[in-house]
Write a protein that holds these residues in place. Structure first.
Motif, PDB file in Angstrom:
ATOM      1  N   SER A 101      60.341  39.876 -74.976  1.00 56.41           N
ATOM      2  CA  SER A 101      59.725  40.936 -74.177  1.00 56.41           C
ATOM      3  C   SER A 101      60.752  41.806 -73.465  1.00 56.41           C
ATOM      4  O   SER A 101      60.396  42.679 -72.673  1.00 56.41           O
ATOM      5  CB  SER A 101      58.774  40.329 -73.142  1.00 56.41           C
ATOM      6  N   THR A 102      62.029  41.579 -73.737  1.00 61.66           N
ATOM      7  CA  THR A 102      63.104  42.311 -73.067  1.00 61.66           C
ATOM      8  C   THR A 102      63.951  43.078 -74.070  1.00 61.66           C
ATOM      9  O   THR A 102      64.297  42.554 -75.141  1.00 61.66           O
ATOM     10  CB  THR A 102      64.008  41.348 -72.271  1.00 61.66           C
ATOM     11  N   ARG A 110      67.377  42.497 -79.374  1.00 64.61           N
ATOM     12  CA  ARG A 110      66.257  41.645 -78.967  1.00 64.61           C
ATOM     13  C   ARG A 110      66.650  40.183 -79.141  1.00 64.61           C
ATOM     14  O   ARG A 110      66.988  39.743 -80.240  1.00 64.61           O
ATOM     15  CB  ARG A 110      65.023  41.963 -79.804  1.00 64.61           C
ATOM     16  N   THR A 146      53.993  46.782 -72.405  1.00 63.65           N
ATOM     17  CA  THR A 146      52.936  46.092 -73.116  1.00 63.65           C
ATOM     18  C   THR A 146      51.885  47.097 -73.587  1.00 63.65           C
ATOM     19  O   THR A 146      51.928  48.282 -73.222  1.00 63.65           O
ATOM     20  CB  THR A 146      52.264  45.065 -72.205  1.00 63.65           C
ATOM     21  N   PRO A 192      62.627  45.472 -69.350  1.00 73.32           N
ATOM     22  CA  PRO A 192      61.373  44.916 -69.866  1.00 73.32           C
ATOM     23  C   PRO A 192      60.692  45.897 -70.814  1.00 73.32           C
ATOM     24  O   PRO A 192      60.584  47.090 -70.520  1.00 73.32           O
ATOM     25  CB  PRO A 192      60.522  44.706 -68.605  1.00 73.32           C
TER      26      PRO A 192
END
Length: 591
Positions: free
Chosen positions: A67-68, A61, A87, A84
Motif C-alpha cells: 500500500s506504499t 513497491r 485507495t 501511501p
C-alpha cells in the motif's frame, strides 16, 4: 528590403525595431490580466547537495508493504520518500470534491481562467530550475532534458491556451442552410464536468500540468492519475497549481492528483468521470478502453510510438545528424515521439553510421544532480526493463544486425545502485526483427537501410505504431510528399517532435499508437460537449407549420406531395424543376 533600406538609415531602422520590441513587450504585459506571484515550498531533495539512504535493491513497491509507493532517485538509488497509495474510496472522495469545485469553476469567465494560467506561466518562468531539479531527482534525467521536455513544452501550451483558448471555445456560428436561412445555427462548447488524465512518468511536470491547463481553460475539473514512478515530484507539482488557484480565490479541490498503482487508474476510469485521456502503453491502453466502454466514458488514447526518421540521400547531414542524435537520446530515449528507427539511404549509410558511432561512443552517463556538468545521458526511470531491452538487442544481432555501441545495462562506477542503460547503436536492422516493431523507450539508436523513397516508405509503414515521424531531405517538397504517405498522426520535415511545440496542432497517432487527439483546438474542444443550438434570426419570424402539414393531416398523400415539392424548390439546381415544384406547392395549398 532593398527599398526599405534605401529610405531608412541604420539608426532609424534600429529605432524602429526597438520601438516594435517595446510595443510587443507592452502588449504582452497588458495581455496578462491579474497576474499574481506566489511561492511554493521547495522539497529538500531538490537540493543537489541532498543525499538520502541508498537502497540496495531499489523497487517502487515492496511486497511486504504493497500500500506504499517507494520513491527513489533512479540515478543514485537514494531513498527520497515513502508515500501511501490512495485507495478506491479515496478516488471516489476526490471525485466528489472535484465535482463540487467544478460547478463553481464552470461559471468563471475566460478572463478569470486566463488570469490563473498567466500566474501559472509566471511561476514556471521564475522557477524553472527548481521544476527541473525536482523532475531530475525523481526520474534520473538531466537538467537539459528536463528543460526541453518539461518547461519549454509547458510554456508553449500555456502561451497558446492563454492566447487562443477563448477564441477556440467561443460560440461557433455555422451556416444554417437555405431551408433554415431564418435561423442562427451555432455550436456552444460546454465543459464536460470532471475529466481524468492517466499519464506516464517520462515527463512528470508536463504530463500532469498539461492536461490541467486544458481542463481549466475549458471549464472542467480534473483528476490526474500520475504514475507511481513519479509520486514524489507529482506532489510538488500539484502544490503549484493548487496554490495558483487559491491565490486567485478559487477552490483548489478543482484539481486532484492521485498517485498509485494500476488499481487506482482503474478506479479513476470507473469512478464516474466524464472523459478519460490515457498516455501509456498499448497493452494498458486496451484495458482502459475496455473498462471505459462498459460505462460509455469517452477516451483519448496516446499509446506510444516507434517513430521513424527517413533520411534521403540529398539530406544536409550537418543539420540532420545533431537533430537525429537529440531525437534518439533526448530524455535517454524515454520519449513517446523520440526517434526509434532511422531509415537511412544506402548512398550515405556508411558515412552516417560511422559518424553516429563516434558521437555515441563519447556520450557520458551519470547523475546530473550530483555529478555536475559532465552528463549527457541520465538514468532509466524504470529499473525493470533491462532484460527486455537486452533481449531485443540480442534477438536482432542473432538475425544479422550489427551492434556497434552499448546494448546492455551500465554499471556506474560511482552510483552502483543507479539504473543505467548504455547508449546503443544497432545497425543493419530489418523490418522482421522484434526491435523494429516494439517500442524500446530507451537510449537505443536503430538504423535501417533503404534503397530509395518508396523502399523507405515500405520500411516505415511496416511497423504497427503510427505516432510521429520525420523525413529529412534537401528538397522539402519531396520530403513533404513522402511524409503525407506515412501511416502516422504527425510528421515533421527536417526535424523531430517540434509539432508538439506548435500547440495549435493536435497530438495523437494511428494504429496501435491510439486514437483521439489532445492539444490544439481539437484537444481543447474535445473536453467539451459541443451543443448544437438554433435561434430565430429575424424578429417576429418563427417556424410555421403549413395547414397542409398540421396534425391531423387532411390527406397523407397530398401532404407528402407538398413536402416533395418543397424539397425540389429548395434543393433542385434545375430551374425548370424548381418552377414546377413551386406550382405544385401552390396547387397543394389550394386543396
Amino acid at each position: 528590403m532593398d527599398a526599405l533600406e534605401s529610405q531608412w538609415t541604420p539608426y532609424q531602422l534600429m529605432s524602429l525595431s526597438v520601438g516594435a520590441l517595446i510595443s510587443w513587450l507592452l502588449l504582452s504585459y497588458l495581455s496578462k490580466p491579474g497576474v499574481k506571484k506566489f511561492t511554493v515550498p521547495v522539497p529538500e531533495a531538490a537540493d543537489p547537495k541532498w543525499k538520502g539512504p541508498i537502497l540496495e535493491h531499489p523497487v517502487i513497491r515492496d511486497p511486504s508493504d504493497p500500500s506504499t509507493v517507494i520513491c527513489y532517485d533512479p540515478a543514485t538509488g537514494y531513498l527520497i520518500d515513502k508515500i501511501p497509495a490512495p485507495t478506491v474510496a479515496d478516488v471516489h472522495d476526490a471525485l466528489e470534491r472535484t465535482r463540487a469545485a467544478q460547478e463553481k469553476w464552470s461559471k468563471t469567465t475566460f478572463d478569470q481562467r486566463r488570469a490563473v494560467l498567466n500566474s501559472l506561466l509566471t511561476f514556471v518562468l521564475d522557477n524553472q530550475e527548481t521544476i527541473c531539479r525536482v523532475g531530475a531527482r525523481d526520474t534520473g534525467k538531466t537538467m537539459v532534458d528536463a528543460s526541453l521536455g518539461e518547461v519549454i513544452t509547458t510554456c508553449a501550451k500555456l502561451r497558446w491556451t492563454i492566447d487562443n483558448g477563448e477564441q477556440t471555445l467561443a460560440d461557433d456560428y455555422r451556416s444554417p442552410g437555405m431551408m433554415m436561412m431564418y435561423k442562427h445555427a451555432k455550436i456552444v462548447y460546454q465543459p464536460m464536468g470532471v475529466v481524468a488524465a492517466l499519464v506516464s512518468w517520462n515527463y512528470p511536470f508536463h504530463n500532469t500540468i498539461g492536461p490541467v491547463i486544458s481542463a481549466l481553460m475549458s471549464g472542467n475539473g480534473i483528476i490526474v492519475k500520475s504514475s507511481e514512478y513519479v509520486a514524489w515530484s507529482s506532489q510538488y507539482y500539484l502544490s503549484i497549481i493548487r496554490k495558483c488557484l487559491e491565490i486567485h480565490g478559487h477552490d483548489p479541490e478543482l484539481v486532484q492528483f492521485l498517485t498509485g498503482f494500476a488499481d487506482v487508474g482503474e478506479a479513476v476510469v470507473k469512478s464516474g468521470v466524464d472523459h478519460v485521456t490515457f498516455i501509456g502503453s498499448p497493452a494498458v491502453g486496451k484495458i482502459v478502453q475496455r473498462t471505459a466502454s462498459d460505462i460509455l466514458v469517452p477516451c483519448v488514447l496516446e499509446l506510444g510510438g516507434k517513430d521513424c526518421a527517413i533520411v534521403l540521400k540529398d539530406t544536409d547531414l550537418s543539420q540532420a545528424i545533431p537533430v537525429l542524435m537529440r531525437g534518439v537520446f533526448q530524455n535517454c530515449g524515454q520519449n513517446c515521439v523520440g526517434i526509434e528507427r532511422i531509415i537511412l539511404a544506402e548512398e550515405i549509410y556508411d558515412q552516417v553510421v560511422n559518424e553516429m558511432q563516434t558521437r555515441i561512443g563519447k556520450l557520458r552517463q551519470g547523475a546530473v544532480m550530483t555529478d555536475g556538468d559532465d552528463v549527457d545521458c541520465g538514468a532509466m526511470t524504470m529499473g525493470n526493463q533491462f532484460e527486455k531491452l537486452e533481449g531485443l538487442v540480442e534477438e536482432a544481432v542473432s538475425r544479422g544486425a550489427r551492434l556497434l555501441c552499448g546494448g546492455k545495462r551500465y554499471q556506474h562506477p560511482i552510483h552502483t545502485h543507479g539504473q543505467y542503460f548504455e547508449p546503443t547503436l544497432l545497425v543493419d536492422v530489418t523490418t522482421d526483427m522484434a526491435i523494429a516493431n516494439n517500442e524500446t523507450f530507451a537510449p537505443i539508436m536503430v538504423v535501417m537501410k533503404h534503397q530509395g523513397p518508396e523502399d523507405a516508405l515500405r520500411i516505415a509503414n511496416a511497423c504497427p505504431f503510427g505516432l510521429g515521424s520525420s523525413v529529412f531531405s534537401g528538397d522539402k517538397s519531396v520530403a513533404e510528399k513522402l511524409a503525407l504517405k506515412l501511416k502516422v498522426g504527425m510528421s515533421n520535415v527536417n526535424d523531430f517532435g517540434v509539432n508538439y511545440l506548435c500547440q495549435s496542432l493536435p497530438f495523437g497517432g494511428v494504429g496501435i499508437s491510439g486514437y483521439g487527439r489532445f492539444a490544439g483546438p481539437e484537444g481543447l474542444r474535445g473536453l467539451c460537449v459541443p451543443k448544437a443550438v438554433t435561434i430565430d434570426r429575424i424578429p417576429g419570424v418563427k417556424t410555421p407549420i403549413p395547414p397542409i402539414l398540421d396534425y391531423p393531416v387532411k390527406s397523407a398523400w397530398i401532404s407528402y406531395g407538398f413536402v416533395q415539392n418543397l424539397i425540389h424548390t429548395i434543393y433542385n439546381p434545375d430551374l425548370v424543376a424548381k418552377i414546377k415544384a413551386v406550382v405544385g406547392l401552390a396547387k397543394a395549398n389550394l386543396q
